[in-house]
Design an enzyme around this catalytic site. Structure first.
Site, PDB file in Angstrom:
ATOM      1  N   ASP A 143      15.109  22.280  24.959  1.00 57.27           N
ATOM      2  CA  ASP A 143      13.919  22.808  24.222  1.00 57.27           C
ATOM      3  C   ASP A 143      14.401  24.215  23.674  1.00 57.27           C
ATOM      4  O   ASP A 143      14.167  24.149  22.115  1.00 57.27           O
ATOM      5  CB  ASP A 143      12.696  23.211  24.896  1.00 57.27           C
ATOM      6  CG  ASP A 143      11.580  23.609  24.224  1.00 57.27           C
ATOM      7  OD1 ASP A 143      10.874  22.946  23.748  1.00 57.27           O
ATOM      8  OD2 ASP A 143      11.355  24.672  23.856  1.00 57.27           O
ATOM      9  N   ALA A 171       9.156  21.821  21.307  1.00 52.59           N
ATOM     10  CA  ALA A 171       9.977  20.703  20.996  1.00 52.59           C
ATOM     11  C   ALA A 171       9.862  19.615  22.105  1.00 52.59           C
ATOM     12  O   ALA A 171       9.871  18.325  21.696  1.00 52.59           O
ATOM     13  CB  ALA A 171      11.410  21.154  20.769  1.00 52.59           C
ATOM     14  N   ASP A 172       9.937  20.044  23.322  1.00 54.45           N
ATOM     15  CA  ASP A 172       9.646  18.987  24.594  1.00 54.45           C
ATOM     16  C   ASP A 172       8.362  18.198  24.369  1.00 54.45           C
ATOM     17  O   ASP A 172       8.245  17.226  24.493  1.00 54.45           O
ATOM     18  CB  ASP A 172      10.044  19.636  25.829  1.00 54.45           C
ATOM     19  CG  ASP A 172      11.259  19.886  26.343  1.00 54.45           C
ATOM     20  OD1 ASP A 172      12.168  18.961  25.795  1.00 54.45           O
ATOM     21  OD2 ASP A 172      11.618  20.809  26.880  1.00 54.45           O
ATOM     22  N   SER A 173       7.193  19.095  24.259  1.00 47.36           N
ATOM     23  CA  SER A 173       5.867  18.788  24.325  1.00 47.36           C
ATOM     24  C   SER A 173       5.870  17.637  23.245  1.00 47.36           C
ATOM     25  O   SER A 173       5.121  16.656  23.420  1.00 47.36           O
ATOM     26  CB  SER A 173       5.099  19.942  24.634  1.00 47.36           C
ATOM     27  OG  SER A 173       5.496  20.388  25.867  1.00 47.36           O
ATOM     28  N   GLY A 176       7.255  14.330  23.322  1.00 48.04           N
ATOM     29  CA  GLY A 176       6.541  13.465  24.102  1.00 48.04           C
ATOM     30  C   GLY A 176       5.328  12.896  23.766  1.00 48.04           C
ATOM     31  O   GLY A 176       5.248  11.765  23.814  1.00 48.04           O
TER      32      GLY A 176
END
Length: 398
Positions: A143, A171-173, A176
């Site tokens: 991230d 970025a991760d969330s 997803g």
């Protein structure tokens, strides 16, 4: 044991979750909370050298929050027997989610073309750091690396202080959540075509998409976004101010709200002041205007100003710590967290899905599974005999 039933909305779908860390589990959590039968597939204990990334903290709040409502099956996909089990699951599954580096799924035979031969209706969802092709295809992606490369850190923080990461895994969330939307779109399209497809995104693309208006300003207007601290880059006054006992945010957007704001501060003459009359004027005189506003705000408490500004139709709200946030009456009313009691690990609290459906809402029905907790159960559902299941354990396939 009955399958976990969090909601009836997606109960007809089975999802195989091969993902790790955050982006993939975030995606699958949404499907699980709306009732999909999610099987979290993990390597047996000791197979993955990076297993401590998601094993040592299994009972912790973060892992539990990411992986609730899922069943756990262990498979060592380097073993042909384990791959056979996976392929048998794929025959009846609707979705497979993975977030390995792009070359890993091809090496393990979990790429889209391989899965499509087994089940033409399968939807493979892939999340990577930098995309499924291109010069960075083999790079690992985390991230913070992507926050830097995706422009986020250049616009976050106080002017001149240097790059600052956001305090959450943006970025991760976002990757997803975009992937979950892509999966749902593919499932809807499959109802017309009868065919699955490959859904994929990257942390990098998702991060840039989250820049939204900042990126659009540059592409279309040549306006390079910079750090603006707590001030909004284009609207004014909008940002952080201080009452006599703490901090609060205000948001004034448009000239109509500006007039109301002036009335709330008992400064109606500011509405006609040539320095502040339009948004452009206010932005050009932002330091001067902010100083005048702050002088007034210092005379009363945060609660006074928040109540008064909202009464005049001007958005305003306090700045909370996380504990203070959970005490707010509106946040409690929204039901942003849910308590689940488990006989083995006790009471846990989970952040609920922020999207509500009037009939088939999401729910947290079960804490995250123990490592391989449902292995024998799932193998039994695949019609493997107890003798075969014991053999799989003996050879380290599960």
């Amino acid at each position: 044991m009955a399958k976990i039933q969090a909601s009836s909305a997606l109960q007809r779908f089975r999802v195989l979750d091969l993902s790790r860390v955050r982006a993939g589990p975030t995606c699958v959590r949404m499907l699980a909370d709306f009732g999909a039968d999610v099987i979290r597939i993990e390597p047996p204990m000791g197979v993955d050298p990076n297993a401590n990334m998601f094993a040592d903290v299994r009972l912790g709040g973060d892992f539990q929050n990411l992986n609730r409502n899922k069943r756990s099956l262990t498979l060592n996909l380097k073993k042909p027997e384990a791959k056979e089990i996976l392929y048998k699951l794929v025959e009846e599954a609707d979705v497979v989610v993975e977030n390995w580096r792009p070359d890993v799924k091809e090496r393990l035979g979990v790429d889209y073309e391989s899965l499509k031969k087994i089940n033409p209706r399968i939807i493979l969802a892939s999340i990577s750091g930098f995309g499924q092709s291109g010069p960075y295809v083999k790079r690992p992606g985390f991230d913070q690396i992507v926050q830097g490369m995706g422009g986020m850190m250049s616009v976050t923080g106080l002017p001149g202080q240097g790059p600052v990461r956001a305090g959450i895994a943006v970025a991760d969330s976002s990757a997803g959540l975009y992937t979950a939307l892509g999966i749902m779109t593919a499932l809807l399209e499959r109802e017309q075509s009868g065919e699955g497809q490959w859904v994929h995104t990257s942390l990098l693309h998702a991060q840039i998409a989250m820049l939204d208006f900042q990126a659009a300003r540059y592409l279309n207007d040549g306006d390079v976004p910079i750090q603006a601290g707590n001030d909004h880059p284009t609207s004014c006054p909008m940002g952080l101010f201080h009452g006599s006992d703490g901090d609060f945010n205000i948001g004034v957007s448009g000239d109509g709200q500006w007039v109301q704001f002036c009335k709330a501060l008992d400064k109606p003459e500011w509405g006609e002041d040539p320095r502040f009359k339009t948004v452009k004027d206010r932005r050009e005189h932002r330091p001067e205007l902010n100083a005048l506003i702050q002088e007034i705000f210092s005379t009363q408490s945060v609660s006074y100003w928040v109540d008064r500004l909202n009464a005049f139709g001007v958005p305003s709200g306090p700045v909370y710590t996380v504990p203070e946030m959970f005490e707010d009456p509106q946040i409690q009313h929204l039901g942003v967290y849910q308590e689940v009691e488990d006989s083995d690990i006790g009471k846990k609290y989970f952040i609920t899905q922020p999207v509500h459906l009037s009939r088939t809402t999401a729910n947290v029905a079960k804490v995250a599974p123990k490592w391989g907790e449902h292995t024998d159960e799932i193998l039994g559902e695949l019609d493997y005999s107890q003798e075969q299941i014991s053999h799989f354990h003996e050879i380290g396939a599960v």
